[in-house]
Scaffold this motif. Structure first.
Motif, PDB file in Angstrom:
ATOM      1  N   PHE A 106      59.577  44.142 -53.190  1.00  0.00           N
ATOM      2  CA  PHE A 106      58.371  44.701 -53.784  1.00  0.00           C
ATOM      3  C   PHE A 106      57.626  43.589 -54.506  1.00  0.00           C
ATOM      4  CE2 PHE A 106      61.846  45.558 -56.764  1.00  0.00           C
ATOM      5  CZ  PHE A 106      61.354  45.032 -57.947  1.00  0.00           C
ATOM      6  N   LYS A 107      56.319  43.766 -54.604  1.00  0.00           N
ATOM      7  CA  LYS A 107      55.440  42.757 -55.183  1.00  0.00           C
ATOM      8  C   LYS A 107      55.719  42.581 -56.676  1.00  0.00           C
ATOM      9  CE  LYS A 107      50.527  41.660 -55.501  1.00  0.00           C
ATOM     10  NZ  LYS A 107      49.875  40.908 -54.464  1.00  0.00           N
ATOM     11  N   GLY A 108      55.753  41.346 -57.111  1.00  0.00           N
ATOM     12  CA  GLY A 108      55.933  41.044 -58.525  1.00  0.00           C
ATOM     13  C   GLY A 108      57.389  41.112 -58.957  1.00  0.00           C
ATOM     14  N   SER A 116      64.342  35.436 -56.344  1.00  0.00           N
ATOM     15  CA  SER A 116      63.825  36.784 -56.071  1.00  0.00           C
ATOM     16  C   SER A 116      64.827  37.877 -56.439  1.00  0.00           C
ATOM     17  CB  SER A 116      63.428  36.913 -54.601  1.00  0.00           C
ATOM     18  OG  SER A 116      64.583  36.892 -53.780  1.00  0.00           O
ATOM     19  N   GLU A 136      56.100  35.919 -56.660  1.00  0.00           N
ATOM     20  CA  GLU A 136      55.434  36.835 -55.733  1.00  0.00           C
ATOM     21  C   GLU A 136      56.153  38.152 -55.512  1.00  0.00           C
ATOM     22  OE1 GLU A 136      54.315  34.786 -52.117  1.00  0.00           O
ATOM     23  OE2 GLU A 136      53.902  32.979 -53.292  1.00  0.00           O
ATOM     24  N   TYR A 137      57.488  38.128 -55.439  1.00  0.00           N
ATOM     25  CA  TYR A 137      58.205  39.364 -55.113  1.00  0.00           C
ATOM     26  C   TYR A 137      59.633  39.355 -55.650  1.00  0.00           C
ATOM     27  CZ  TYR A 137      60.078  36.489 -51.314  1.00  0.00           C
ATOM     28  OH  TYR A 137      60.663  35.489 -50.604  1.00  0.00           O
ATOM     29  N   CYS A 168      63.548  40.993 -54.489  1.00  0.00           N
ATOM     30  CA  CYS A 168      64.296  41.497 -53.334  1.00  0.00           C
ATOM     31  C   CYS A 168      65.519  42.298 -53.764  1.00  0.00           C
ATOM     32  CB  CYS A 168      64.797  40.321 -52.489  1.00  0.00           C
ATOM     33  SG  CYS A 168      63.813  39.993 -51.040  1.00  0.00           S
TER      34      CYS A 168
END
Length: 126
Positions: free
Chosen positions: A13-15, A50, A111-112, A114
């Motif tokens: 997901f973003k962020g 991430s 950015e994302y 996981c």
């Protein structure tokens, strides 16, 4: 979420903040949660920025409930084992069929974030 642990085969997901709501097959009394991410050795970059860092888990009475019952606040250790188990910290007598995982930060990926695996452990409710 995928059944394997290949790099990139995650629910991203973003962020760095997000949440996941899981409906279990039956009501249970939660005892622990397992969060899994690939190890640094499998990462193409040699790091797992991430991976989730700070997160909490809530038990919900239904999917429309905004504030569930806090079951614990945790930190996934990026230097620990890929599979990490976290016991329920906030004792309660309630059983739940819906569990919410809230992620508040990751290990630095801009950015994302996981998620590879999230498991709920517990005893079946009568």
């Amino acid at each position: 979420m995928q059944p394997d642990m290949y790099p990139g085969n995650c629910w991203a997901f973003k962020g760095s903040q997000g949440y996941l709501v899981v409906r279990l097959s039956m009501k249970i009394y939660p005892t622990a949660f397992t969060l899994e991410h690939i190890p640094k050795t499998l990462s193409p970059t040699g790091n797992i920025t991430s991976a989730p860092r700070n997160f909490s888990v809530y038990g919900l009475d239904d999917e429309y409930q905004e504030e569930g019952k806090l079951l614990g606040e945790y930190v996934y250790d990026q230097d620990g084992e890929p599979l990490q188990m976290f016991p329920v910290m906030e004792k309660n007598e309630d059983s739940f069929q819906i569990v919410e995982l809230r992620i508040f930060s990751n290990w630095g990926h801009a950015e994302y974030t996981c998620l590879y695996r999230f498991r709920v452990h517990g005893k079946p409710a009568e």
